[in-house]
Design a protein around this motif. Structure first.
Motif, PDB file in Angstrom:
ATOM      1  N   TYR A   1      53.647  38.438  45.861  1.00 31.71           N
ATOM      2  CA  TYR A   1      52.291  38.821  45.567  1.00 31.71           C
ATOM      3  C   TYR A   1      52.200  39.506  44.139  1.00 31.71           C
ATOM      4  O   TYR A   1      51.063  40.166  43.860  1.00 31.71           O
ATOM      5  CB  TYR A   1      51.556  39.375  46.786  1.00 31.71           C
ATOM      6  N   GLY A   2      53.206  39.562  43.387  1.00 32.15           N
ATOM      7  CA  GLY A   2      53.221  40.386  42.277  1.00 32.15           C
ATOM      8  C   GLY A   2      53.254  41.928  42.483  1.00 32.15           C
ATOM      9  O   GLY A   2      53.147  42.158  43.568  1.00 32.15           O
ATOM     10  N   GLU A   3      53.105  42.498  41.021  1.00 29.89           N
ATOM     11  CA  GLU A   3      53.301  44.046  41.162  1.00 29.89           C
ATOM     12  C   GLU A   3      51.541  44.193  41.298  1.00 29.89           C
ATOM     13  O   GLU A   3      50.810  43.509  41.040  1.00 29.89           O
ATOM     14  CB  GLU A   3      53.603  44.510  39.757  1.00 29.89           C
ATOM     15  N   LYS A   4      51.655  45.802  41.792  1.00 31.78           N
ATOM     16  CA  LYS A   4      50.386  46.270  42.049  1.00 31.78           C
ATOM     17  C   LYS A   4      49.780  46.362  40.601  1.00 31.78           C
ATOM     18  O   LYS A   4      50.554  46.904  39.731  1.00 31.78           O
ATOM     19  CB  LYS A   4      50.345  47.624  42.775  1.00 31.78           C
ATOM     20  N   ARG A   5      48.407  45.968  40.330  1.00 35.08           N
ATOM     21  CA  ARG A   5      47.947  45.949  39.178  1.00 35.08           C
ATOM     22  C   ARG A   5      46.682  47.090  38.942  1.00 35.08           C
ATOM     23  O   ARG A   5      45.721  47.059  39.743  1.00 35.08           O
ATOM     24  CB  ARG A   5      47.144  44.875  38.807  1.00 35.08           C
ATOM     25  N   ASP A   6      46.763  48.001  37.780  1.00 28.76           N
ATOM     26  CA  ASP A   6      45.858  49.229  37.615  1.00 28.76           C
ATOM     27  C   ASP A   6      44.276  48.534  37.569  1.00 28.76           C
ATOM     28  O   ASP A   6      43.525  48.971  37.941  1.00 28.76           O
ATOM     29  CB  ASP A   6      46.150  50.100  36.673  1.00 28.76           C
ATOM     30  N   ASP A   7      44.318  47.348  37.042  1.00 32.57           N
ATOM     31  CA  ASP A   7      43.076  46.611  36.715  1.00 32.57           C
ATOM     32  C   ASP A   7      42.305  46.164  37.781  1.00 32.57           C
ATOM     33  O   ASP A   7      41.191  45.681  37.953  1.00 32.57           O
ATOM     34  CB  ASP A   7      43.032  45.498  35.739  1.00 32.57           C
TER      35      ASP A   7
ATOM     36  N   ILE B   1      33.409  55.886  45.207  1.00 38.64           N
ATOM     37  CA  ILE B   1      34.581  55.569  46.009  1.00 38.64           C
ATOM     38  C   ILE B   1      35.449  54.797  44.993  1.00 38.64           C
ATOM     39  O   ILE B   1      34.953  53.908  44.494  1.00 38.64           O
ATOM     40  CB  ILE B   1      33.981  54.631  47.423  1.00 38.64           C
ATOM     41  N   THR B   2      36.768  54.709  45.283  1.00 39.50           N
ATOM     42  CA  THR B   2      37.734  53.729  44.698  1.00 39.50           C
ATOM     43  C   THR B   2      38.430  52.728  45.803  1.00 39.50           C
ATOM     44  O   THR B   2      38.876  53.043  46.889  1.00 39.50           O
ATOM     45  CB  THR B   2      38.749  54.621  44.155  1.00 39.50           C
ATOM     46  N   LEU B   3      38.295  51.554  45.093  1.00 41.39           N
ATOM     47  CA  LEU B   3      38.644  50.600  45.965  1.00 41.39           C
ATOM     48  C   LEU B   3      39.875  49.811  45.397  1.00 41.39           C
ATOM     49  O   LEU B   3      39.978  49.532  44.147  1.00 41.39           O
ATOM     50  CB  LEU B   3      37.552  49.296  46.182  1.00 41.39           C
ATOM     51  N   ASP B   4      40.599  49.283  46.130  1.00 37.28           N
ATOM     52  CA  ASP B   4      42.032  48.586  45.541  1.00 37.28           C
ATOM     53  C   ASP B   4      41.717  47.282  46.033  1.00 37.28           C
ATOM     54  O   ASP B   4      41.714  46.723  47.256  1.00 37.28           O
ATOM     55  CB  ASP B   4      43.293  49.277  46.518  1.00 37.28           C
ATOM     56  N   ALA B   5      41.723  46.302  44.957  1.00 41.41           N
ATOM     57  CA  ALA B   5      41.539  44.697  45.425  1.00 41.41           C
ATOM     58  C   ALA B   5      42.754  44.055  45.125  1.00 41.41           C
ATOM     59  O   ALA B   5      43.082  42.809  45.119  1.00 41.41           O
ATOM     60  CB  ALA B   5      40.687  44.193  44.314  1.00 41.41           C
ATOM     61  N   ASN B   6      44.204  44.707  44.979  1.00 43.41           N
ATOM     62  CA  ASN B   6      45.431  44.139  45.085  1.00 43.41           C
ATOM     63  C   ASN B   6      45.452  43.515  46.475  1.00 43.41           C
ATOM     64  O   ASN B   6      45.167  44.162  47.346  1.00 43.41           O
ATOM     65  CB  ASN B   6      46.388  45.107  44.811  1.00 43.41           C
ATOM     66  N   HIS B   7      46.244  42.656  46.395  1.00 44.55           N
ATOM     67  CA  HIS B   7      46.752  41.887  47.769  1.00 44.55           C
ATOM     68  C   HIS B   7      47.341  43.094  48.428  1.00 44.55           C
ATOM     69  O   HIS B   7      48.414  43.900  47.680  1.00 44.55           O
ATOM     70  CB  HIS B   7      47.754  40.685  47.434  1.00 44.55           C
TER      71      HIS B   7
END
Length: 142
Positions: free
Chosen positions: A69-75, A119-125
């Motif tokens: 699923y790839g690396e975690k992306r800051d964007d 609030i901060t959301l993480d949309a990474n898989h």
């Protein structure tokens, strides 16, 4: 005996684990997973692992994150002003939410930080950045 190759419809039983040993998914007690080998619907490393297997063959493979699923992306981290959060939602760290993507598609996100202003959301898989271990048994080549 034939080998699984690109374009074959295959059925597999699998168990997916993290390096810590935590099982994140399994076809145990379910129908086997069916997919077309090489059609791009499976993560690259899983597809590659099944390629060349014979019916009845079992293997364990470690798939690096870049083939999963790839690396975690800051964007993929998004700050939302508290004023834009619907009144019926009380965000808490760890909460799973669904946003609407640009074409109206659902986009799952996880709340990773909450303060008075945003609030901060993480949309990474959820499995981004993880090397995955799969135990795979090829059940059928159609």
């Amino acid at each position: 005996m034939s080998l699984a190759s690109k374009g074959n419809s295959v059925k597999v039983h699998y168990t997916g684990k993290l390096k810590s040993g935590i099982v994140f998914d399994s076809s145990e007690n379910r129908e086997p997973l069916q997919f077309v080998l090489g059609d791009g619907n499976m993560i690259k490393g899983f597809d590659a692992a099944v390629h060349g297997m014979q019916v009845g063959e079992a293997k364990s493979v470690t798939i690096p994150s870049d083939e999963a699923y790839g690396e975690k992306r800051d964007d993929m981290m998004v700050d939302i002003p508290r004023a834009e959060v619907p009144a019926n939602i009380s965000p808490e760290v760890g909460m799973d939410l669904t946003l609407q993507g640009p074409q109206g598609q659902p986009m799952p996100v996880k709340v990773v930080a909450v303060d008075e202003e945003k609030i901060t959301l993480d949309a990474n898989h959820p499995l981004a950045g993880e090397d995955l271990i799969f135990d795979i048994t090829l059940v059928e080549i159609a």
